[in-house]
Design an enzyme around this catalytic site. Structure first.
Site, PDB file in Angstrom:
ATOM      1  N   THR A   1       0.808  -1.208   0.000  1.00 35.92           N
ATOM      2  CA  THR A   1       0.000   0.000   0.000  1.00 35.92           C
ATOM      3  C   THR A   1       0.844   1.262   0.000  1.00 35.92           C
ATOM      4  OG1 THR A   1      -0.002   0.043   2.408  1.00 35.92           O
ATOM      5  CG2 THR A   1      -1.849  -1.061   1.330  1.00 35.92           C
ATOM      6  N   ASP A   2       0.277   2.342  -0.554  1.00 33.19           N
ATOM      7  CA  ASP A   2       0.720   3.656  -0.140  1.00 33.19           C
ATOM      8  C   ASP A   2       0.293   3.784   1.324  1.00 33.19           C
ATOM      9  OD1 ASP A   2       1.719   6.220  -0.116  1.00 33.19           O
ATOM     10  OD2 ASP A   2       0.718   6.830  -1.964  1.00 33.19           O
ATOM     11  N   TYR A   3       0.889   4.731   2.030  1.00 29.92           N
ATOM     12  CA  TYR A   3       0.700   4.767   3.481  1.00 29.92           C
ATOM     13  C   TYR A   3      -0.723   5.166   3.860  1.00 29.92           C
ATOM     14  CZ  TYR A   3       5.444   3.623   4.708  1.00 29.92           C
ATOM     15  OH  TYR A   3       6.606   2.931   4.902  1.00 29.92           O
ATOM     16  N   GLY A   4      -1.467   4.180   4.385  1.00 29.32           N
ATOM     17  CA  GLY A   4      -2.853   4.409   4.764  1.00 29.32           C
ATOM     18  C   GLY A   4      -3.830   4.209   3.636  1.00 29.32           C
TER      19      GLY A   4
END
Length: 817
Positions: free
Chosen positions: A284-287
């Site tokens: 993932t991208d963060y979050g």
């Protein structure tokens, strides 16, 4: 019994001696079945997977580092703690596209600068420097390259991407990925996919990340058709996977056609893993992960920061309720493990976090060289550049950005080992006693300083960054110092006719004063040694080697996405309609016949070049070549570009007038000539056919154009595909098209008075019938997969005619038994 036992032991010993020994790993794997290096990565991953408990598998689905995104020394952007019980070491992750964000690092020029080089080899060099520093800071995976498309120049991360053309972006993505992974770390191409705006919102000076509130990347839903998705927004990811061999993919924040990217079955399962055969892992991208169940079932392998959707209790609950099967967890973990085995992670020692191993001086020098190669000369009226240092008694250096190096922040915010600003670079090259500086805060005062000098250099830049988009395309949009940069340039240019403007911008900007200044350089976000590079280019120690990877418009309202239609940008109710379809960048400007300030691919040189002798020949599909000559007085680099204009198979399927399909960089001495070649495969002639759900080649005539920008294409020819177009080359429609194995007559081009025809190298008889020359092609008995018919002759007026027609004999059917 003792004898039997002894005999069994002897047999086992003999078998051990006779059978080949298992190859053990030389690194940190230990004495486990999965450490046998003679086994494939898939086999080794399967063995390790069997040894893990359910809780251990679930623990590997999520990251374990919360604060590493701050970028402090000794930390990592992300961490997966591994499983000590089975000897699975921790995995360390780092940003990013222009350098490691982990304490001090080399701040390289922006990705847009790199795109302006039009050089996959330089992209590989850029990537290798990032890889070397990431490895020497103890990292295993790097969150880069970033390859999203420039749909709107207002996008806050325009600086971090490779421009507006998917072919250019794809070639650079492949080069960058190979350079990075050649240093022993794993690449992570991002942000998959359609992550083309940050959102309209707050640009906070000094903040690590801005905040978009309308059309935010976190919540928007990008709506686009499959053809646009496949032709514009996915090719660069596809190339990184299939050609670059990238080990991992980062899924993005937005929704795409209703489903968040990190749980989007079409993007992750159908396209990435099925169509492209991707064997690595998705993180993932963060979050960016939103749903535990949807992410587990639709292709997300690793929730890296730490455990948002993949918190152990959530995964356990999904398994317990039967909404997710054990096989889904196993598949995600298998992909992570297989990638680690494929990249030798277990079979080497851990990389030490030891920055002393980094060659800081060499990387600083490389940063300047990369910046020089990407600097674009946009104006040079009267040959004002390069400046002759011996003739400059007094140089007025003006502007708020002469004492800074612009940077886009976010995952590209690097704490540089050292910096050389434009002021430092120019004073170091010319001598500080010959430079008078004014920060430009008072335009009238700056104009007086310029009036008293021999030449004025005005350095101005824009402000953009991760988290929110620029409010407009002007230089002043997003800046917070209160200085009107456009008015400053106007005032200085009015006072000093010898004015050179140096731009530090993240992407295309408006240049309303361009006709009033004789010199204009685009330096982009130039990296830590940008001042050295800018000075070298200004004084001719280096040439401006770049070409524009994006169109500079005359007016923002000319852009395909200009903010005037909120449904298209920034979106209504968080839904963004990609109404322009495949017509982004120069495709839009060409289709709408709009004038531009500076076209895609454009860039001047300190010398001059000429193109001639365009040739078309059969190749993998076709090979296009032309001769480039340096007609000027100094050594220089040309960037010839190949565009193809494709026929429209139906009125509903719009094709842009031209699309970039090839480019090269060639450095020549004065008077030197060289033939450059562009290979075109079937994909270069293909469009995505929604009805067939695949790539297709339309029968018809394809215009081939070679020149120095999308608007300067002096060499043109025609290739027929499944059609006779009277051009220099006719090809079968596609790889499935064939000609029956028979003898048949062909008509030669109209107007030929005499001709020579060869079929597979053998000359055949030419006859005239009905006022037209004809010849016979006999495919009976041929074993060749392709047969080239070459026609050469003279038309009326003595004009030479050359044509090649390629036939693909049909495969013989096997006889019935």
């Amino acid at each position: 019994m003792p004898r039997l036992a002894t005999a069994g032991a002897l047999c086992a010993l003999l078998l051990t001696l006779l059978l080949p020994a298992a190859a053990s790993a030389a690194g940190r794997c230990g004495d486990h079945p999965w450490c046998d290096t003679s086994k494939s990565p898939d086999e080794r991953a399967g063995l390790l997977l069997q040894a893990l408990t359910r809780d251990e598998k679930i623990g590997l689905l999520a990251g374990d580092e919360l604060t590493g995104v701050s970028g402090r020394e000794g930390s990592h952007t992300g961490t997966s703690d591994g499983v000590a019980r089975v000897g699975l070491p921790p995995i360390y992750f780092s940003d990013g596209p222009v350098g490691t964000r982990q304490g001090k690092a080399t701040a390289l020029p922006s990705s847009m600068t790199l795109a302006a080089t039009f050089d996959p080899g330089l992209a590989a060099r850029h990537g290798a420097i990032v890889g070397d520093e990431a490895r020497n800071k103890g990292n295993d995976v790097v969150f880069a390259p970033a390859v999203n498309m420039l749909r709107t120049p207002r996008n806050g991360r325009t600086f971090e991407y490779f421009g507006e053309d998917p072919f250019l972006s794809a070639r650079l993505a492949v080069g960058w990925t190979k350079g990075l992974q050649g240093e022993g770390v794993i690449g992570n191409v991002k942000h998959y996919a359609v992550n083309n705006q940050e959102g309209v919102g707050l640009n906070l000076p000094g903040a690590p990340v801005n905040v978009g509130t309308v059309g935010s990347r976190m919540t928007l839903d990008a709506r686009l058709d499959e053809r646009t998705l496949r032709e514009i927004y996915l090719p660069q990811f596809e190339a990184a996977v299939k050609e670059g061999g990238v080990g991992s993919v980062m899924c993005a924040y937005p929704r795409v056609n209703g489903s968040y990217a990190c749980e989007n079955q079409h993007l992750l399962e159908d396209v990435l893993k099925r169509d492209w055969g991707f064997k690595g892992f998705v993180l993932t991208d963060y979050g960016a992960a939103k749903s535990t169940i949807n992410s587990l079932n639709n292709g997300l392998d690793l929730d890296i920061w730490p455990a948002v959707a993949y918190r152990p209790e959530l995964v356990q609950a999904a398994l317990a309720t039967g909404q997710v099967g054990e096989s889904a967890v196993d598949e995600h973990v298998r992909r992570i493990l297989r990638t680690l085995f494929a990249f030798g992670f277990f079979d080497r020692d851990a990389y030490p976090d030891d920055p002393s191993r980094i060659d800081v001086a060499a990387h600083d020098a490389a940063a300047a060289e990369l910046e020089q190669a990407g600097t674009v000369l946009l104006e040079n009226d009267g040959g004002i550049l390069p400046l002759d240092a011996a003739k400059v008694g007094r140089l007025a250096l003006i502007g708020p950005d002469a004492e800074t190096l612009r940077n886009g922040g976010g995952s590209s915010k690097i704490d540089p080992y050292k910096t050389t600003t434009p002021r430092q670079g120019i004073e170091g090259r010319l001598g500080s006693d010959k430079v008078v500086f004014d920060d430009g805060s008072d335009a009238a005062r700056a104009a007086e300083v310029a009036r008293g000098a021999d030449v004025a250099v005005v350095v101005v830049g824009d402000a953009m960054g991760e988290g929110s988009d620029k409010p407009c395309m002007g230089l002043n949009c997003g800046t917070s110092d209160g200085i009107d940069r456009d008015a400053l340039v106007e005032a200085v240019a009015a006072a000093q006719p010898r004015t050179v403007v140096v731009l530090q911008s993240g992407g295309p900007v408006l240049t309303p004063w361009r006709d009033k200044v004789p010199g204009l350089l685009e330096a982009w976000y130039p990296g830590q040694n940008g001042g050295t590079a800018i000075a070298r280019v200004l004084f001719g120690d280096a040439e401006p080697g770049g070409r524009l990877p994006a169109t500079f418009p005359r007016a923002e309202t000319d852009e395909p996405v200009d903010g005037e239609d909120p449904e298209a940008y920034p979106g209504v109710a968080e839904r963004v309609q990609y109404k322009e379809g495949v017509l982004i960048g120069y495709r839009w400007f060409d289709e709408k016949a709009l004038g531009v300030a500076y076209p895609f691919g454009y860039g001047l040189s300190y010398t001059s070049f000429a193109l001639r002798d365009l040739r078309l020949e059969p190749g993998a599909d076709a090979t296009v070549s032309a001769v480039v000559t340096n007609t000027g007085g100094r050594r220089g680099t040309a960037v010839p570009q190949l565009y193809v204009g494709m026929p429209e198979p139906s009125p509903q399927l719009v094709q842009p007038p031209r699309q970039l399909k090839g480019f090269t960089r060639v450095t020549l001495d004065p008077g030197e000539s060289r033939r450059v070649r562009f290979a075109l495969d079937e994909r270069a002639f293909s469009y995505w056919d929604p009805r067939a759900d695949g790539w297709r080649v339309a029968a018809g005539c394809y215009r081939v154009m070679v020149g120095t920008s999308s608007r300067d294409l002096p060499l043109q020819a025609t290739i027929g595909r499944g059609a006779s177009c009277g051009g220099a080359l006719d090809l079968p429609r596609d790889a499935r098209a064939c000609s029956s194995r028979r003898a048949f007559a062909i008509r030669l081009p109209r107007g030929l008075r005499a001709a020579r025809v060869t079929v597979a190298g053998r000359r055949v008889k030419v006859r005239r019938a009905g006022g037209r020359l004809r010849a016979t092609v006999d495919l009976r008995g041929t074993r060749a997969r392709k047969v080239a018919v070459r026609i050469t002759g003279r038309a009326r007026g003595g004009r030479a005619v050359r044509q090649v027609r390629v036939y693909r004999p049909c495969t013989r059917k096997a006889p019935r038994r």
